[in-house]
Design a protein around this motif. Sequence first.
Motif, PDB file in Angstrom:
ATOM      1  N   LEU A 161     -25.557 -30.275  25.787  1.00 35.61           N
ATOM      2  CA  LEU A 161     -24.380 -30.273  24.071  1.00 35.61           C
ATOM      3  C   LEU A 161     -23.415 -29.874  24.677  1.00 35.61           C
ATOM      4  O   LEU A 161     -22.244 -30.333  23.619  1.00 35.61           O
ATOM      5  CB  LEU A 161     -24.805 -29.417  22.554  1.00 35.61           C
ATOM      6  CG  LEU A 161     -26.444 -29.760  22.977  1.00 35.61           C
ATOM      7  CD1 LEU A 161     -27.134 -28.673  21.979  1.00 35.61           C
ATOM      8  CD2 LEU A 161     -26.979 -30.881  21.460  1.00 35.61           C
ATOM      9  N   LYS A 162     -22.528 -29.265  24.750  1.00 32.72           N
ATOM     10  CA  LYS A 162     -21.224 -28.180  25.356  1.00 32.72           C
ATOM     11  C   LYS A 162     -21.203 -27.585  26.323  1.00 32.72           C
ATOM     12  O   LYS A 162     -22.128 -26.423  27.213  1.00 32.72           O
ATOM     13  CB  LYS A 162     -20.799 -26.976  23.733  1.00 32.72           C
ATOM     14  CG  LYS A 162     -19.232 -26.724  23.998  1.00 32.72           C
ATOM     15  CD  LYS A 162     -19.690 -25.665  22.405  1.00 32.72           C
ATOM     16  CE  LYS A 162     -18.507 -24.760  23.104  1.00 32.72           C
ATOM     17  NZ  LYS A 162     -18.320 -23.981  21.051  1.00 32.72           N
ATOM     18  N   THR A 194     -23.829 -25.557  27.148  1.00 30.52           N
ATOM     19  CA  THR A 194     -25.060 -25.169  25.850  1.00 30.52           C
ATOM     20  C   THR A 194     -25.746 -26.657  26.089  1.00 30.52           C
ATOM     21  O   THR A 194     -25.498 -27.580  25.816  1.00 30.52           O
ATOM     22  CB  THR A 194     -24.327 -24.892  24.882  1.00 30.52           C
ATOM     23  OG1 THR A 194     -23.132 -24.446  25.167  1.00 30.52           O
ATOM     24  CG2 THR A 194     -25.638 -24.504  23.474  1.00 30.52           C
ATOM     25  N   CYS A 195     -27.228 -26.153  26.223  1.00 26.68           N
ATOM     26  CA  CYS A 195     -28.082 -27.457  26.187  1.00 26.68           C
ATOM     27  C   CYS A 195     -29.539 -27.211  24.646  1.00 26.68           C
ATOM     28  O   CYS A 195     -29.649 -26.207  24.964  1.00 26.68           O
ATOM     29  CB  CYS A 195     -29.068 -26.947  27.534  1.00 26.68           C
ATOM     30  SG  CYS A 195     -27.713 -27.113  29.057  1.00 26.68           S
ATOM     31  N   LYS A 202     -34.715 -26.692  20.568  1.00 24.61           N
ATOM     32  CA  LYS A 202     -34.215 -25.683  20.441  1.00 24.61           C
ATOM     33  C   LYS A 202     -33.004 -25.447  21.946  1.00 24.61           C
ATOM     34  O   LYS A 202     -33.333 -26.239  23.111  1.00 24.61           O
ATOM     35  CB  LYS A 202     -35.708 -24.649  21.354  1.00 24.61           C
ATOM     36  CG  LYS A 202     -36.365 -24.275  20.610  1.00 24.61           C
ATOM     37  CD  LYS A 202     -37.593 -23.194  21.213  1.00 24.61           C
ATOM     38  CE  LYS A 202     -38.506 -23.088  20.497  1.00 24.61           C
ATOM     39  NZ  LYS A 202     -38.052 -22.699  19.044  1.00 24.61           N
ATOM     40  N   GLN A 203     -32.032 -24.279  21.292  1.00 20.57           N
ATOM     41  CA  GLN A 203     -30.563 -24.471  22.370  1.00 20.57           C
ATOM     42  C   GLN A 203     -31.120 -22.993  22.660  1.00 20.57           C
ATOM     43  O   GLN A 203     -32.150 -22.284  22.512  1.00 20.57           O
ATOM     44  CB  GLN A 203     -29.694 -24.601  21.353  1.00 20.57           C
ATOM     45  CG  GLN A 203     -29.821 -26.219  20.541  1.00 20.57           C
ATOM     46  CD  GLN A 203     -28.856 -25.773  19.568  1.00 20.57           C
ATOM     47  OE1 GLN A 203     -27.216 -25.314  19.631  1.00 20.57           O
ATOM     48  NE2 GLN A 203     -28.132 -26.662  18.908  1.00 20.57           N
ATOM     49  N   PHE A 204     -30.138 -23.199  24.212  1.00 17.41           N
ATOM     50  CA  PHE A 204     -29.529 -22.427  24.764  1.00 17.41           C
ATOM     51  C   PHE A 204     -28.954 -22.741  25.750  1.00 17.41           C
ATOM     52  O   PHE A 204     -28.072 -23.412  25.294  1.00 17.41           O
ATOM     53  CB  PHE A 204     -30.922 -22.370  25.855  1.00 17.41           C
ATOM     54  CG  PHE A 204     -31.418 -23.051  27.085  1.00 17.41           C
ATOM     55  CD1 PHE A 204     -31.041 -22.953  28.437  1.00 17.41           C
ATOM     56  CD2 PHE A 204     -32.262 -23.921  26.033  1.00 17.41           C
ATOM     57  CE1 PHE A 204     -31.528 -24.393  29.412  1.00 17.41           C
ATOM     58  CE2 PHE A 204     -32.552 -25.172  27.737  1.00 17.41           C
ATOM     59  CZ  PHE A 204     -31.560 -24.839  28.596  1.00 17.41           C
ATOM     60  N   TYR A 205     -27.910 -21.219  26.346  1.00 22.21           N
ATOM     61  CA  TYR A 205     -27.256 -21.402  27.192  1.00 22.21           C
ATOM     62  C   TYR A 205     -27.504 -21.399  28.304  1.00 22.21           C
ATOM     63  O   TYR A 205     -27.701 -20.097  28.684  1.00 22.21           O
ATOM     64  CB  TYR A 205     -25.525 -20.716  26.980  1.00 22.21           C
ATOM     65  CG  TYR A 205     -26.197 -18.929  25.898  1.00 22.21           C
ATOM     66  CD1 TYR A 205     -26.334 -19.100  25.021  1.00 22.21           C
ATOM     67  CD2 TYR A 205     -25.916 -18.537  26.896  1.00 22.21           C
ATOM     68  CE1 TYR A 205     -25.957 -18.150  24.977  1.00 22.21           C
ATOM     69  CE2 TYR A 205     -25.581 -17.197  27.125  1.00 22.21           C
ATOM     70  CZ  TYR A 205     -26.358 -16.139  26.024  1.00 22.21           C
ATOM     71  OH  TYR A 205     -25.493 -15.403  25.072  1.00 22.21           O
ATOM     72  N   ALA A 226     -30.351 -29.825  33.816  1.00 26.11           N
ATOM     73  CA  ALA A 226     -30.189 -31.063  32.515  1.00 26.11           C
ATOM     74  C   ALA A 226     -29.411 -32.192  32.132  1.00 26.11           C
ATOM     75  O   ALA A 226     -28.775 -32.646  33.893  1.00 26.11           O
ATOM     76  CB  ALA A 226     -29.056 -29.241  31.976  1.00 26.11           C
ATOM     77  N   GLY A 227     -29.849 -33.198  31.430  1.00 30.46           N
ATOM     78  CA  GLY A 227     -29.271 -34.609  31.690  1.00 30.46           C
ATOM     79  C   GLY A 227     -29.938 -35.311  32.490  1.00 30.46           C
ATOM     80  O   GLY A 227     -30.816 -35.175  33.225  1.00 30.46           O
ATOM     81  N   LEU A 228     -29.276 -36.479  33.360  1.00 32.51           N
ATOM     82  CA  LEU A 228     -30.032 -37.670  34.362  1.00 32.51           C
ATOM     83  C   LEU A 228     -28.319 -37.365  35.086  1.00 32.51           C
ATOM     84  O   LEU A 228     -27.228 -37.334  35.208  1.00 32.51           O
ATOM     85  CB  LEU A 228     -29.569 -38.811  33.876  1.00 32.51           C
ATOM     86  CG  LEU A 228     -30.578 -39.012  31.916  1.00 32.51           C
ATOM     87  CD1 LEU A 228     -30.213 -40.340  31.682  1.00 32.51           C
ATOM     88  CD2 LEU A 228     -32.236 -38.930  32.978  1.00 32.51           C
ATOM     89  N   GLY A 229     -28.616 -38.053  36.633  1.00 33.74           N
ATOM     90  CA  GLY A 229     -27.921 -38.137  37.409  1.00 33.74           C
ATOM     91  C   GLY A 229     -27.675 -37.023  38.420  1.00 33.74           C
ATOM     92  O   GLY A 229     -26.574 -36.921  39.178  1.00 33.74           O
TER      93      GLY A 229
END
Length: 347
Positions: A161-162, A194-195, A202-205, A226-229
């Motif tokens: 997210l950030k 931030t994910c 649910k969010q967490f950092y 987190a994410g792809l790649g």
Amino acid sequence: MKNAIWQQEKIISITQTMRTQDARQIPITDYLERIGAKFTRTQQGTNGLEYVYHSPTRSDSKPSLCVNIEKNIWSDVPVGAGGRLIELVCHVHNLPDNDVKSALEVLDSIYPTVHSFSNKAARIMANNVSQTLFDASTPSIAPTTNNATGLNKKSAAIEVLKVQALFSYPLKQYLQNDRKINLNIAKEYVQEVTCRLIASGKQFYSIGFASGSTFAIRNKNFKGFAGLGVDISVFDKGTSKTLLFEGFMDFLSYLTAKNLHTPPFTTVVLNSSAMLDRFVQFVAQHPAITEIDYFRDRDELNNKTTGLETLEQLNNSLSHLKINDLSSAYPNHKDLNEWLIEHVSHQ
């Protein structure tokens, strides 16, 4: 338990004509057993219990195809593939991506009448108990050697997210007090990420270390991606010697112990031991490399062989190079960071 048994009964009653929704009910573990894929072990991954297999599509000395039992999804990190059963069938049988019709025809040939699954798959379904991965505030999962599973599916399990400079006090405390990492050095390599867990919202950092087009993420209760790649992380100095680390925490431990802000030699962080083949490719593209200092995990201290197997694979794949097992510098510690924690604590 009751729901799992109902699912098993539902699977066995599937009609002969295969449909997409029918295919989704087939345990991926059963399909892999039927095509002869070699099972190696179980592990606790980012999203729950996983079964690990050798890839049926290539010769891999280190098994990397992981199946999440609860979600019935798979991922093969070194090749950046994953998804549900349909995607796996396309992957294994060299079909075009999303060729659902052909994949269903393959499954019809494997399951010609009723879908009576293998005993192992039936036991997995019957014994499957849902696990809560997150509490009200933060991810909670026991760290393991390889938590890359779930990263390279068609859609990510965790969304970024950030991204910002390291700011939160708990993350700084975790690095400095728990891991004994020099914060001034760490800030040059890590960020605060931030994910959001897509399944629950649910969010967490966490602390984020760039890994290809995504991040290896970590906080006090979580270790994963987190994410792809996902990819190896390279700091190319053009030197003949290369430093090799399994994870970024060991890389930061090395810099902290040496009081360095930049490594003196070309440095590669695997981010996951499953990425060793990518490192071998990197070496092949850099013929000037003649020597490797490998700061491996000493898993044998916990009656595991992963670290030794990775070292053996490295020696076999790069037999023309000098490979130094630098874990001999911390013989009584499972990794370089554990050595650093004890060393700093006794100063």
